[in-house]
Design an enzyme around this catalytic site. Structure first.
Site, mmCIF file in Angstrom:
data_model
loop_
_atom_site.group_PDB
_atom_site.id
_atom_site.type_symbol
_atom_site.label_atom_id
_atom_site.label_comp_id
_atom_site.label_asym_id
_atom_site.label_seq_id
_atom_site.Cartn_x
_atom_site.Cartn_y
_atom_site.Cartn_z
ATOM 1 N N TRP A 108 36.700 44.427 42.470
ATOM 2 C CA TRP A 108 36.994 45.122 41.671
ATOM 3 C C TRP A 108 35.737 45.545 40.681
ATOM 4 O O TRP A 108 35.744 46.898 40.144
ATOM 5 C CB TRP A 108 37.921 44.276 40.692
ATOM 6 C CG TRP A 108 39.014 43.998 41.355
ATOM 7 C CD1 TRP A 108 39.576 42.777 41.769
ATOM 8 C CD2 TRP A 108 40.205 44.738 41.702
ATOM 9 N NE1 TRP A 108 40.980 42.785 42.275
ATOM 10 C CE2 TRP A 108 41.017 44.113 42.361
ATOM 11 C CE3 TRP A 108 40.384 46.234 41.652
ATOM 12 C CZ2 TRP A 108 42.270 44.764 43.077
ATOM 13 C CZ3 TRP A 108 41.492 46.842 42.164
ATOM 14 C CH2 TRP A 108 42.571 45.753 42.860
ATOM 15 N N ASP A 158 36.120 42.742 32.332
ATOM 16 C CA ASP A 158 37.324 43.158 33.004
ATOM 17 C C ASP A 158 38.156 41.406 33.120
ATOM 18 O O ASP A 158 37.566 40.780 33.899
ATOM 19 C CB ASP A 158 37.406 43.813 34.457
ATOM 20 C CG ASP A 158 38.602 43.727 35.281
ATOM 21 O OD1 ASP A 158 39.609 43.375 34.603
ATOM 22 O OD2 ASP A 158 38.709 44.213 36.374
ATOM 23 N N LYS A 189 49.348 39.537 35.227
ATOM 24 C CA LYS A 189 48.872 38.196 35.595
ATOM 25 C C LYS A 189 49.280 36.994 34.705
ATOM 26 O O LYS A 189 50.189 36.331 34.672
ATOM 27 C CB LYS A 189 47.493 38.174 36.485
ATOM 28 C CG LYS A 189 47.237 39.204 37.389
ATOM 29 C CD LYS A 189 46.057 39.356 37.805
ATOM 30 C CE LYS A 189 45.656 40.608 38.389
ATOM 31 N NZ LYS A 189 46.224 40.919 39.698
HETATM 32 N N1 PMP Z 1 40.619 44.048 38.013
HETATM 33 C C1 PMP Z 1 40.917 42.851 38.515
HETATM 34 C C2 PMP Z 1 40.059 41.745 38.277
HETATM 35 C C3 PMP Z 1 42.162 42.728 39.025
HETATM 36 O O1 PMP Z 1 42.399 41.571 39.638
HETATM 37 C C4 PMP Z 1 42.883 43.937 39.526
HETATM 38 C C5 PMP Z 1 44.119 43.831 40.274
HETATM 39 N N2 PMP Z 1 44.311 42.719 41.054
HETATM 40 C C6 PMP Z 1 42.444 45.109 39.045
HETATM 41 C C7 PMP Z 1 41.273 45.040 38.355
HETATM 42 C C8 PMP Z 1 43.336 46.290 39.260
HETATM 43 O O2 PMP Z 1 44.293 46.297 38.318
HETATM 44 P P1 PMP Z 1 45.517 47.544 38.274
HETATM 45 O O3 PMP Z 1 46.435 47.193 39.568
HETATM 46 O O4 PMP Z 1 46.105 46.989 36.944
HETATM 47 O O5 PMP Z 1 44.895 48.763 38.347
#
Ligand code: PMP
Length: 363
Positions: free
Chosen positions: A103, A174, A198
């Site tokens: 991420w 994030d 989550k």
């Molecule tokens: N950042 C983290 C730490 C994540 O776990 C996730 C999704 N698993 C994301 C970003 C991406 O999130 P989204 O699907 O809401 O764009």
């Protein structure tokens, strides 16, 4: 009683039963209005009350100071990978990114489309990440527009417990997969963002908590809909907000409050993680956690078995016992146990009992 299994999925993830049952009640006829919660106007007083209560719960539970804005945005956390630099990375400036997993890789990728960004650290080794960096490993740019971290790495199962000290450079986090796992000092951050699916509710909404001076400082040469100031000014109601997603966040936060707030969440989460990692460590000839001890995530525990065949068997047998969502991310393999706030400690206890049995039968 509805039939529910134990859902260890990484997100969308299990929600508190109370939050779902409340939604079930409100879905057809919201509080005697004869209109469901999703049919109410986003500008009507019924939805307005939900919106205000959600923000009030966030403020009190997370201890959000007055000089911060609470924004509800769309586009997920990945939307923020782009929207953050669009707002806070002015021409000529550079942003720092601490790379601790997939991420954060994707986050810096977007920043590099908008402007300049550099890696302040990376814990990438041989195709994977097994820890977060210590403070003294960080090579921070004192002139950076901001410094970005991913507090919990959902795929590789690592987590920051000690946040970097970035001095006067705004720290951006994030927190998609660990927001509200424990009490938080928001004032250490310039901006926090988190997809809701989550720890906070359902997909469709991204929480952004941002210091007011950063909102003001944000670029104006980007479309209005992407400017944090537009949302701050309009209370996130500049256009039709995903009302149901906000409503579900409210239900989840009501539940968090009833449980005793974030202190109670931390105690509950630590208890689950201790039980889970305890089961891994006590059968260390069979289960192996690739993550360094000090970086082991309380939210997503990952571990390997002696072979991929045994991993597949583990996941299948767990599923037969109504424990689902355990397959590791395709890029990391193995088993992943997501234990967000809503996961009941009894769910983890049941998994731990199965782990002991499985190791004995297959070891
Ligand atoms: N950042 C983290 C730490 C994540 O776990 C996730 C999704 N698993 C994301 C970003 C991406 O999130 P989204 O699907 O809401 O764009």
């Amino acid at each position: 009683m509805a039939h529910r299994v134990i859902n260890f999925a990484p997100g969308p993830a299990t929600l508190p039963l109370a939050a779902l049952e409340e939604a079930q009640r409100d879905l057809v006829d919201y509080r005697g209005t004869g209109i469901s919660i999703v049919e109410h106007s986003h500008r009507g007083k019924d939805y307005e009350a939900v919106h205000a209560e959600t923000k009030a719960l966030l403020t009190s539970l997370l201890g959000i100071p007055d000089d911060y804005e609470i924004l509800f945005m769309q586009g997920g956390a990945r939307g923020q990978f782009a929207i953050l630099p669009m707002n806070l990375l002015p021409a000529g400036a550079s942003a720092d990114y601490v790379i601790t997993g997939t991420w954060s890789e994707k986050a810096i990728e977007e920043a590099l489309i908008v402007g300049r960004a550099r890696e302040a650290a990376s814990t990438y080794v041989d195709g994977r990440y097994t820890r977060v960096p210590s403070r003294d490993e960080l090579d921070l740019d004192a002139g950076a527009a901001y410094a970005h971290i991913t507090t919990n790495n959902t795929i590789f199962g690592t987590q920051f417990f000690d946040y970097p000290d970035t001095g006067s450079v705004p720290l951006v986090a994030d927190m998609s997969s660990d927001i509200a796992w424990r009490p938080l000092d928001v004032s250490r951050f310039g901006l926090i963002y988190a997809g809701a699916q989550k720890n906070l509710g359902v997909a469709g909404i991204t929480l952004v908590i941002v210091r007011k001076d950063l909102v003001e400082r944000g670029r104006k040469d980007i479309p209005h809909i992407f400017q944090y100031r537009t949302l701050a000014k309009e209370d996130s109601l500049q256009n039709t907000i995903p009302t149901f997603a906000v409503y579900m966040m409210r239900n989840v936060l009501r539940w968090v409050k009833e449980q005793g707030g974030l202190d109670a969440m931390e105690a509950r989460n630590r208890r689950k993680a201790e039980a889970l990692y305890g089961a891994v460590d006590e059968a260390s000839e069979f289960y192996r956690c690739p993550v360094e001890r000090g970086s082991r995530s309380v939210m997503n525990a990952v571990f390997r078995l002696p072979s991929e065949a045994l991993e597949a068997k583990f996941v299948a047998e767990a599923k037969a016992r109504e424990m689902v969502g355990l397959k590791g991310h395709r890029s990391a393999g193995g088993v992943r146990v997501s234990m967000y706030n809503a996961m009941e400690p009894t769910g983890v206890e049941q998994l731990v009992a199965f782990m002991r049995e499985f190791a004995k039968a297959n070891g």
